[in-house]
Design a protein around this motif. Structure first.
Motif, PDB file in Angstrom:
ATOM      1  N   ALA A 194       0.587  -0.839   0.011  1.00 53.29           N
ATOM      2  CA  ALA A 194       0.026   0.301  -0.450  1.00 53.29           C
ATOM      3  C   ALA A 194       0.758   1.151   0.194  1.00 53.29           C
ATOM      4  N   LYS A 195       0.491   2.372  -0.644  1.00 50.40           N
ATOM      5  CA  LYS A 195       1.015   3.700  -0.694  1.00 50.40           C
ATOM      6  C   LYS A 195       0.720   4.617   0.914  1.00 50.40           C
ATOM      7  N   GLU A 196       2.444   4.277   0.670  1.00 51.92           N
ATOM      8  CA  GLU A 196       2.520   4.928   2.405  1.00 51.92           C
ATOM      9  C   GLU A 196       1.288   6.217   3.034  1.00 51.92           C
ATOM     10  N   GLY A 197       0.835   6.148   3.880  1.00 48.52           N
ATOM     11  CA  GLY A 197      -0.392   6.796   4.379  1.00 48.52           C
ATOM     12  C   GLY A 197      -1.443   6.916   3.956  1.00 48.52           C
ATOM     13  N   THR A 198      -1.618   5.325   3.120  1.00 46.19           N
ATOM     14  CA  THR A 198      -3.022   5.078   2.166  1.00 46.19           C
ATOM     15  C   THR A 198      -3.996   4.071   3.197  1.00 46.19           C
ATOM     16  N   GLU A 199      -2.498   3.270   4.557  1.00 46.38           N
ATOM     17  CA  GLU A 199      -3.493   2.479   4.692  1.00 46.38           C
ATOM     18  C   GLU A 199      -4.096   2.344   6.671  1.00 46.38           C
ATOM     19  N   ILE A 200      -5.262   2.249   6.532  1.00 48.21           N
ATOM     20  CA  ILE A 200      -5.826   2.085   7.852  1.00 48.21           C
ATOM     21  C   ILE A 200      -5.333   2.011   8.983  1.00 48.21           C
ATOM     22  N   ARG A 201      -4.721   2.578   9.765  1.00 50.43           N
ATOM     23  CA  ARG A 201      -3.737   2.151  11.081  1.00 50.43           C
ATOM     24  C   ARG A 201      -4.440   1.527  12.595  1.00 50.43           C
ATOM     25  N   PHE A 202      -4.520   0.423  11.015  1.00 52.53           N
ATOM     26  CA  PHE A 202      -5.878  -1.042  12.711  1.00 52.53           C
ATOM     27  C   PHE A 202      -4.667  -1.356  13.826  1.00 52.53           C
ATOM     28  N   THR A 203      -4.970  -1.011  15.042  1.00 50.22           N
ATOM     29  CA  THR A 203      -4.519  -1.572  16.331  1.00 50.22           C
ATOM     30  C   THR A 203      -3.822  -3.286  16.266  1.00 50.22           C
ATOM     31  N   PRO A 204      -2.412  -3.639  16.171  1.00 47.76           N
ATOM     32  CA  PRO A 204      -1.968  -5.034  15.393  1.00 47.76           C
ATOM     33  C   PRO A 204      -2.436  -5.658  16.752  1.00 47.76           C
ATOM     34  N   PHE A 205      -2.684  -7.342  16.106  1.00 41.61           N
ATOM     35  CA  PHE A 205      -2.635  -7.970  17.329  1.00 41.61           C
ATOM     36  C   PHE A 205      -1.209  -8.388  18.336  1.00 41.61           C
TER      37      PHE A 205
END
Length: 372
Positions: A194-205
């Motif tokens: 994904a292009k930087e800045g376009t991903e939803i910043r989900f909380t990691p498991f």
């Protein structure tokens, strides 16, 4: 809406002004969408609070582009102004000048006939679907670009970054044959990200579903009960209810924003809540709220979404059976058990799913249909 509410929203509601939008563009707010007309300039009478605004460009042949949207917390009487970028067919990244905004505010009454009223009939439902989403959480999860995209912008790695076998591999014809035999089709495809800045910043498991240094028997126990994972996830938030806020955020981004990435995170969070035994009592208030949240979400799931779930091992049904079994077998208070009982009954009435005999493990994961 009644006249008194209309007067209040007209005086105190927010306004979203959208300049230069092409006629026929798909535009929406919260759970309603339209195709814009020639006179469209935005929406008025927006109730103060959190909203999701979205759009899709539409071609001359009627083809609709992937959906893009953003969250905005409208303050009382706020006027938000955006401009359409004709070249890129999206909201312009260039902010509208302060002078133009002031002029628009000064002439807001002249714009009144060009602004559509907020669809107030969806307001109560929208509030129930976003009850645990805080402004801080929205800022934390939203991509740095500020927009939720149904189709992520992808970019490929450079050729030098492509994997070319492990270090220390021997060279020569025979080693080349070995490497080729171990490679899969994916190894020959471009490594897209994904292009930087376009991903939803989900909380990691957490990386592990058990604590560091756990014994084999403890690892087995944590594999059967995900309470450790839910405890670990909670530490990522200011308060535990924000875990439910992310569940709601993902649901809205999928239901309204058409984000498949959000759907995957929603499934993981939903599955987590339904895979715990110890946590049911430890986080009793959180689970009480989870039942309320998921009950609303399930009622809003589109019919085709349910059909997809049914073809995919009945994800919702199977996971809910696990949760109901855990609640019934725990020594949690009777009030929560009664609430779960009412929820089971409502699902049986709505979808004819049978939740009797929860103690038995069914070979077939298809929902048991109640005969009517």
């Amino acid at each position: 809406m009644d006249q008194e509410t209309a007067k209040k929203l007209y005086a105190e509601g927010g306004i979203f002004i959208f300049l230069d939008v092409p006629e026929g563009t798909e535009f929406g707010i919260d759970m309603k969408s339209w195709n814009t007309g020639e006179r469209f300039r935005g929406v008025k009478m927006i109730p103060p609070g959190l909203h999701f605004i979205f759009y899709s460009s539409v071609s001359d042949t009627g083809d609709t582009a992937p959906r893009t949207g953003f969250f905005h917390n409208f303050k009382k009487g706020e006027v938000l102004v955006k401009r359409w970028d004709k070249q890129n067919e999206c909201i312009s990244p260039e902010p509208v000048s302060e002078l133009e905004i002031v002029n628009l505010k000064d002439n807001i009454r002249a714009l009144d006939n060009f602004l559509g009223p907020y669809p107030y009939d969806i307001w109560e439902k929208w509030m129930s679907l976003t009850s645990e989403i805080t402004i801080d959480l929205v800022q934390k999860l939203t991509p740095s670009s500020g927009y939720i995209q149904s189709a992520l912008e992808l970019e490929s790695c450079t050729d030098a970054d492509r994997p070319r076998g492990k270090k220390g591999d021997e060279t020569g014809p025979s080693s080349k044959k070995i490497r080729l035999s171990n490679e899969t089709e994916k190894d020959f495809l471009p490594n897209l990200k994904a292009k930087e800045g376009t991903e939803i910043r989900f909380t990691p498991f957490p990386v592990r579903n058990y604590p560091e240094g756990a014994s084999p028997s403890e690892i087995t126990r944590h594999s059967l009960d995900s309470s450790f994972v839910i405890d670990s996830m909670i530490t990522n938030y200011k308060k535990s209810t924000e875990l439910l806020g992310e569940l709601e955020f993902c649901y809205v981004c999928f239901l309204v924003g058409h984000s498949l990435e959000a759907f995957e995170q929603w499934k993981q969070l939903f599955s987590l809540f339904c895979s715990c035994d110890v946590a049911v009592k430890k986080h009793r208030k959180l689970y009480d709220l989870f039942i309320s949240v998921i009950a609303i979400q399930i009622k809003e799931i589109p019919e085709e979404f349910l059909a997809d779930i049914v073809s995919n091992n009945n994800f919702v049904y199977v996971k809910l059976r696990n949760l109901f079994r855990a609640v019934q077998s725990s020594d949690v208070d009777g009030q929560l058990k009664a609430k779960v009982g009412r929820f089971m009954q409502s699902l049986t009435e709505l979808y004819h799913w049978d939740f009797e005999h929860l103690d038995s493990e069914e070979e077939d994961e298809a929902p048991v249909i109640v005969e009517t």
